[in-house]
Design a protein around this motif. Structure first.
Motif, PDB file in Angstrom:
ATOM      1  N   ASP A  18       0.885  -1.038  -0.060  1.00 49.95           N
ATOM      2  CA  ASP A  18      -0.182  -0.091  -0.086  1.00 49.95           C
ATOM      3  C   ASP A  18       0.812   1.448   0.068  1.00 49.95           C
ATOM      4  O   ASP A  18       0.416   2.236  -0.657  1.00 49.95           O
ATOM      5  CB  ASP A  18      -1.169   0.036   1.166  1.00 49.95           C
ATOM      6  N   GLU A  19       2.019   1.198   0.885  1.00 55.44           N
ATOM      7  CA  GLU A  19       3.050   2.439   0.735  1.00 55.44           C
ATOM      8  C   GLU A  19       3.975   2.366  -0.243  1.00 55.44           C
ATOM      9  O   GLU A  19       4.364   3.584  -0.885  1.00 55.44           O
ATOM     10  CB  GLU A  19       3.720   2.037   2.245  1.00 55.44           C
ATOM     11  N   HIS A  20       4.119   1.581  -1.042  1.00 60.03           N
ATOM     12  CA  HIS A  20       5.292   1.543  -2.003  1.00 60.03           C
ATOM     13  C   HIS A  20       4.975   1.058  -3.224  1.00 60.03           C
ATOM     14  O   HIS A  20       5.880   0.982  -4.286  1.00 60.03           O
ATOM     15  CB  HIS A  20       6.650   0.697  -1.272  1.00 60.03           C
ATOM     16  N   LEU A  21       3.904   0.950  -3.717  1.00 57.50           N
ATOM     17  CA  LEU A  21       3.321   0.826  -5.001  1.00 57.50           C
ATOM     18  C   LEU A  21       2.272   1.450  -5.314  1.00 57.50           C
ATOM     19  O   LEU A  21       1.530   2.032  -4.249  1.00 57.50           O
ATOM     20  CB  LEU A  21       2.925  -0.736  -5.378  1.00 57.50           C
ATOM     21  N   PRO A  22       1.765   2.044  -6.547  1.00 62.11           N
ATOM     22  CA  PRO A  22       0.549   2.724  -6.881  1.00 62.11           C
ATOM     23  C   PRO A  22      -0.544   2.369  -6.385  1.00 62.11           C
ATOM     24  O   PRO A  22      -0.931   1.132  -6.032  1.00 62.11           O
ATOM     25  CB  PRO A  22       0.770   2.780  -8.327  1.00 62.11           C
ATOM     26  N   HIS A  23      -1.504   3.158  -6.264  1.00 63.87           N
ATOM     27  CA  HIS A  23      -3.032   2.679  -5.889  1.00 63.87           C
ATOM     28  C   HIS A  23      -3.721   2.606  -7.189  1.00 63.87           C
ATOM     29  O   HIS A  23      -4.902   3.001  -7.156  1.00 63.87           O
ATOM     30  CB  HIS A  23      -3.539   4.011  -4.777  1.00 63.87           C
ATOM     31  N   ASP A  24      -3.079   2.100  -7.875  1.00 59.50           N
ATOM     32  CA  ASP A  24      -3.936   1.554  -9.224  1.00 59.50           C
ATOM     33  C   ASP A  24      -3.909   0.088  -9.273  1.00 59.50           C
ATOM     34  O   ASP A  24      -3.229  -0.770  -8.410  1.00 59.50           O
ATOM     35  CB  ASP A  24      -3.080   1.827 -10.418  1.00 59.50           C
ATOM     36  N   ASP A  25      -4.904  -0.534 -10.135  1.00 61.99           N
ATOM     37  CA  ASP A  25      -5.044  -2.025 -10.197  1.00 61.99           C
ATOM     38  C   ASP A  25      -3.709  -2.497 -10.635  1.00 61.99           C
ATOM     39  O   ASP A  25      -3.199  -2.246 -11.603  1.00 61.99           O
ATOM     40  CB  ASP A  25      -6.433  -2.372 -10.718  1.00 61.99           C
ATOM     41  N   TYR A  26      -3.432  -3.807  -9.778  1.00 64.81           N
ATOM     42  CA  TYR A  26      -2.171  -4.468 -10.464  1.00 64.81           C
ATOM     43  C   TYR A  26      -2.024  -5.859  -9.825  1.00 64.81           C
ATOM     44  O   TYR A  26      -2.923  -6.388  -8.821  1.00 64.81           O
ATOM     45  CB  TYR A  26      -0.921  -3.853 -10.039  1.00 64.81           C
ATOM     46  N   ILE A  27      -1.194  -6.610 -10.601  1.00 63.62           N
ATOM     47  CA  ILE A  27      -0.948  -7.823 -10.329  1.00 63.62           C
ATOM     48  C   ILE A  27       0.291  -8.207 -10.168  1.00 63.62           C
ATOM     49  O   ILE A  27       1.015  -8.117 -11.423  1.00 63.62           O
ATOM     50  CB  ILE A  27      -1.892  -9.104 -10.933  1.00 63.62           C
ATOM     51  N   VAL A  28       1.123  -8.318  -9.178  1.00 62.01           N
ATOM     52  CA  VAL A  28       2.601  -8.418  -9.156  1.00 62.01           C
ATOM     53  C   VAL A  28       3.084  -9.930  -8.743  1.00 62.01           C
ATOM     54  O   VAL A  28       2.545 -10.231  -7.984  1.00 62.01           O
ATOM     55  CB  VAL A  28       3.505  -7.273  -8.343  1.00 62.01           C
ATOM     56  N   GLU A  29       3.986 -10.514  -9.010  1.00 60.46           N
ATOM     57  CA  GLU A  29       4.659 -11.666  -8.427  1.00 60.46           C
ATOM     58  C   GLU A  29       5.885 -11.236  -7.938  1.00 60.46           C
ATOM     59  O   GLU A  29       6.697 -10.697  -8.140  1.00 60.46           O
ATOM     60  CB  GLU A  29       4.774 -12.615  -9.594  1.00 60.46           C
ATOM     61  N   GLY A  30       6.192 -12.224  -6.707  1.00 57.32           N
ATOM     62  CA  GLY A  30       7.318 -11.936  -5.959  1.00 57.32           C
ATOM     63  C   GLY A  30       7.768 -13.280  -5.022  1.00 57.32           C
ATOM     64  O   GLY A  30       6.748 -14.322  -5.113  1.00 57.32           O
ATOM     65  N   GLU A  31       8.682 -13.183  -4.177  1.00 56.42           N
ATOM     66  CA  GLU A  31       8.912 -14.207  -3.226  1.00 56.42           C
ATOM     67  C   GLU A  31       8.934 -13.626  -2.113  1.00 56.42           C
ATOM     68  O   GLU A  31       9.792 -12.452  -2.149  1.00 56.42           O
ATOM     69  CB  GLU A  31      10.097 -14.903  -3.865  1.00 56.42           C
ATOM     70  N   VAL A  32       8.457 -14.177  -0.983  1.00 58.02           N
ATOM     71  CA  VAL A  32       8.880 -13.689   0.410  1.00 58.02           C
ATOM     72  C   VAL A  32       9.623 -14.546   1.182  1.00 58.02           C
ATOM     73  O   VAL A  32       9.340 -15.909   0.929  1.00 58.02           O
ATOM     74  CB  VAL A  32       7.350 -13.381   0.930  1.00 58.02           C
ATOM     75  N   ILE A  33      10.385 -14.069   1.917  1.00 59.56           N
ATOM     76  CA  ILE A  33      11.530 -14.962   2.545  1.00 59.56           C
ATOM     77  C   ILE A  33      11.780 -14.539   3.928  1.00 59.56           C
ATOM     78  O   ILE A  33      11.229 -13.313   4.319  1.00 59.56           O
ATOM     79  CB  ILE A  33      12.883 -15.025   1.884  1.00 59.56           C
ATOM     80  N   ALA A  34      11.991 -15.539   5.060  1.00 63.31           N
ATOM     81  CA  ALA A  34      12.218 -14.986   6.355  1.00 63.31           C
ATOM     82  C   ALA A  34      13.647 -14.480   6.611  1.00 63.31           C
ATOM     83  O   ALA A  34      14.561 -15.214   5.943  1.00 63.31           O
ATOM     84  CB  ALA A  34      11.795 -15.909   7.248  1.00 63.31           C
ATOM     85  N   THR A  35      13.764 -13.863   7.358  1.00 67.51           N
ATOM     86  CA  THR A  35      15.229 -13.307   7.687  1.00 67.51           C
ATOM     87  C   THR A  35      15.406 -13.124   9.130  1.00 67.51           C
ATOM     88  O   THR A  35      14.684 -12.962   9.972  1.00 67.51           O
ATOM     89  CB  THR A  35      15.588 -11.803   7.051  1.00 67.51           C
ATOM     90  N   ARG A  36      16.982 -13.141   9.302  1.00 67.62           N
ATOM     91  CA  ARG A  36      17.299 -13.027  10.927  1.00 67.62           C
ATOM     92  C   ARG A  36      18.590 -12.418  10.695  1.00 67.62           C
ATOM     93  O   ARG A  36      19.507 -13.017   9.983  1.00 67.62           O
ATOM     94  CB  ARG A  36      17.209 -14.165  11.740  1.00 67.62           C
ATOM     95  N   ASP A  37      18.718 -11.201  11.167  1.00 65.11           N
ATOM     96  CA  ASP A  37      20.160 -10.419  10.971  1.00 65.11           C
ATOM     97  C   ASP A  37      20.562 -10.288   9.861  1.00 65.11           C
ATOM     98  O   ASP A  37      21.967 -10.401   9.180  1.00 65.11           O
ATOM     99  CB  ASP A  37      21.438 -11.359  11.808  1.00 65.11           C
TER     100      ASP A  37
END
Length: 551
Positions: A285-304
């Motif tokens: 919501d904060e870092h992409l436009p407020h237009d309709d979209y579909i994006v693909e990505g990968e989410v990973i868990a991190t530590r340090d």
């Protein structure tokens, strides 16, 4: 239309293993259905009442169905459970129990497909006080007037275990044949909408033209484009000409949709996990436009700042409670790599254009949201690609992805336009079909697991036994699941419902008459329990043979 007519189709489908015969049975049934019934049957034939991507579910467990069957047949829960053990599943047990049921409802109207469909959908909306009793009342309303065979398939549908050997591919082919439409048009419509009910209705009412108008809609997930194992780098880059090469992250693939003010997050299985990732919703919501979209990505868990294992991210996204605590304990990073929709569908545009637009619209100035680490590779700059691979491995990632920069996005298909180049051996996602109780140190566990792959009829064929790569905690977990899903047990051998999916690494594929596929694996090792995947994600016999031919 009477539900019994659909039940007759179920029975005919269960009696044959031949794909063409199954297709013909469905064609003969659906071609003359009215629009409403056709849309319902498009889902019911797969044993579901919601599209694959919907976060709605019937949500009824075995114990509740067992209680309803006992009430409907005038017997006890214990006797129902005995019948299930004897017959192998709740549906087959119903045939036996309902043939002898002591309670009879006179002057009752026969069940219709619409009434069954609507009643089952009601189950998903019941919550709050007395919800269990209200759910049983609805199930009893159906079972009290059901024939033995109707009860068989009703209970299986409620538990989402229809077991008639029909997958999406067979239904897709039947729609094409029934309404004289090219298979490729139907296939594309299914890939874009993931709703066989909708596709069935549009095929009947609007034909090819209507199906070709179906397209991406933010909020409705599209099946992801899939990768296969890469040959040597020089060969790939020579063939592609220009390749988009990016780090392969060991996380969970996300498809993130914005439709108006609503942001929804789906997994590669099209499972809605928005509730588990509120911080990702906030980032988008904060870092992409407020237009309709579909994006693909990968989410990973991190530590340090370093990536954690896949199991960490899996536990994180499956969290349903104490989300705030999980956010603090398991920080997440998102790496975006493709743009499928921005104000309008973009999947038919070349990847290089989709990537350029993605770079324009993403604000990656905060550490939690990133674009995938990427270089454009050609046969002239192979050193840069090799350097990216080495960097990715050194950063504890899996390797790199290599994608043809000139190609469109091809939903749901695995091909040479998207490849994975990994340091570790290739793996297959396989389903557990049975096992053997251990001896010695493993006498309290199922120590070896019989695994299989999907064939062209969406049935499962055995490939190998695997028992390596499992610590005691994992063995204890798997043994519990094997007991939960047990179908038969004889001596040390056990067979189970196809529910558990394992990621299996191996050194080589070999021919073997011992297994149903005609092939087996040398030195198989369990890499992961894939709780994030379903039966449709199990790899195919076709892929096994392809890998055998190219190894």
């Amino acid at each position: 239309m009477k539900y019994q007519e659909l039940v007759n189709v179920y029975s005919a489908l269960e009696e044959t293993t031949k794909r063409l015969e199954k297709t013909e049975i469905i064609v003969d049934f659906i071609k003359d259905l009215d629009e409403e019934t056709l849309e319902q049957v498009g889902l019911l034939i797969l044993g579901t009442i919601f599209p694959a991507w919907s976060d709605e579910e019937i949500g009824i467990g075995t114990k509740l169905v067992t209680k309803a069957v006992a009430d409907a047949t005038g017997t006890t829960v214990d006797k129902v459970e005995d019948a299930v053990r004897e017959e192998g599943d709740i549906g087959s047990a119903c045939v036996k129990l309902f043939s002898n049921k002591s309670q009879t409802t006179f002057f009752s109207k026969p069940l219709t497909i619409s009434f069954v469909f609507d009643s089952l959908r009601k189950l998903s909306k019941i919550s709050g006080p007395r919800s269990t009793n209200r759910k049983i009342d609805i199930i009893l309303e159906l079972l009290s007037v059901a024939s033995a065979t109707e009860a068989k398939y009703l209970t299986r549908t409620i538990l989402e275990e229809l077991r008639i050997g029909v997958g999406e591919g067979i239904v897709r082919d039947a729609i094409a044949q029934a309404f004289n439409i090219d298979k490729s048009i139907v296939e594309r419509a299914v890939m874009l909408t993931n709703d066989l009910g909708l596709v069935s209705r549009v095929a009947k009412t609007e034909g090819s033209d209507g199906l070709e108008k179906l397209n991406l809609t933010p909020g409705t997930p599209v099946k992801p484009m899939l990768a296969q194992l890469a040959p040597p780098l020089p060969e790939i880059l020579e063939e592609m000409g220009i390749a988009l090469c990016e780090t392969k992250y060991d996380g969970i693939r996300l498809q993130i949709h914005r439709n108006g003010d609503e942001i929804t997050i789906f997994t590669r299985r099209l499972e809605n996990i928005t509730h588990a990732l509120p911080e990702i919703v906030e980032l988008m919501d904060e870092h992409l436009p407020h237009d309709d979209y579909i994006v693909e990505g990968e989410v990973i868990a991190t530590r340090d700042g370093k990536p954690l294992s896949f199991q960490n991210i899996l536990h994180r996204v499956r969290r349903k409670h104490n989300i705030d605590e999980a956010i603090e304990n398991v920080p997440l990073k998102v790496y975006l790599f493709d743009l499928l929709y921005y104000k309008k569908p973009m999947i038919d545009k070349p990847l290089i254009n989709r990537r350029q637009k993605l770079e324009e619209i993403v604000d990656d100035t905060v550490d939690e949201i990133n674009l995938s680490n990427m270089v454009y590779g050609t046969s002239e700059n192979i050193n840069e690609v090799e350097s990216l691979f080495e960097l990715s491995i050194n950063q504890n990632h899996e390797g790199i992805m290599i994608k043809d920069a000139k190609e469109p996005y091809i939903p749901g298909l695995r091909g040479k336009k998207m490849l994975k180049y990994k340091a570790e051996p290739e793996t297959l996602d396989m389903v557990v079909l049975g096992g053997v109780h251990g001896i010695g140190k493993r006498e309290n566990f199922v120590g070896s697991y019989l695994v299989g792959l999907r064939d062209e009829n969406d049935e499962f064929k055995t490939v190998a036994y695997v028992g390596t790569g499992l610590d005691d905690a994992t063995l204890e977990y798997l043994t519990g699941k094997m007991e939960e899903y047990k179908l038969t047990e004889k001596g040390r051998d056990i067979t189970v419902e196809p529910k558990i999916i394992l990621e299996i690494a191996f050194s080589e594929i070999v021919e073997s008459p011992e297994y149903e596929t005609g092939y087996s694996l040398r030195f198989p090792v369990v890499k992961n329990i894939r709780k994030d995947k379903g039966l449709k994600d199990v790899d195919t016999v076709e892929r096994l043979i392809s890998m055998y031919n190219t190894q």
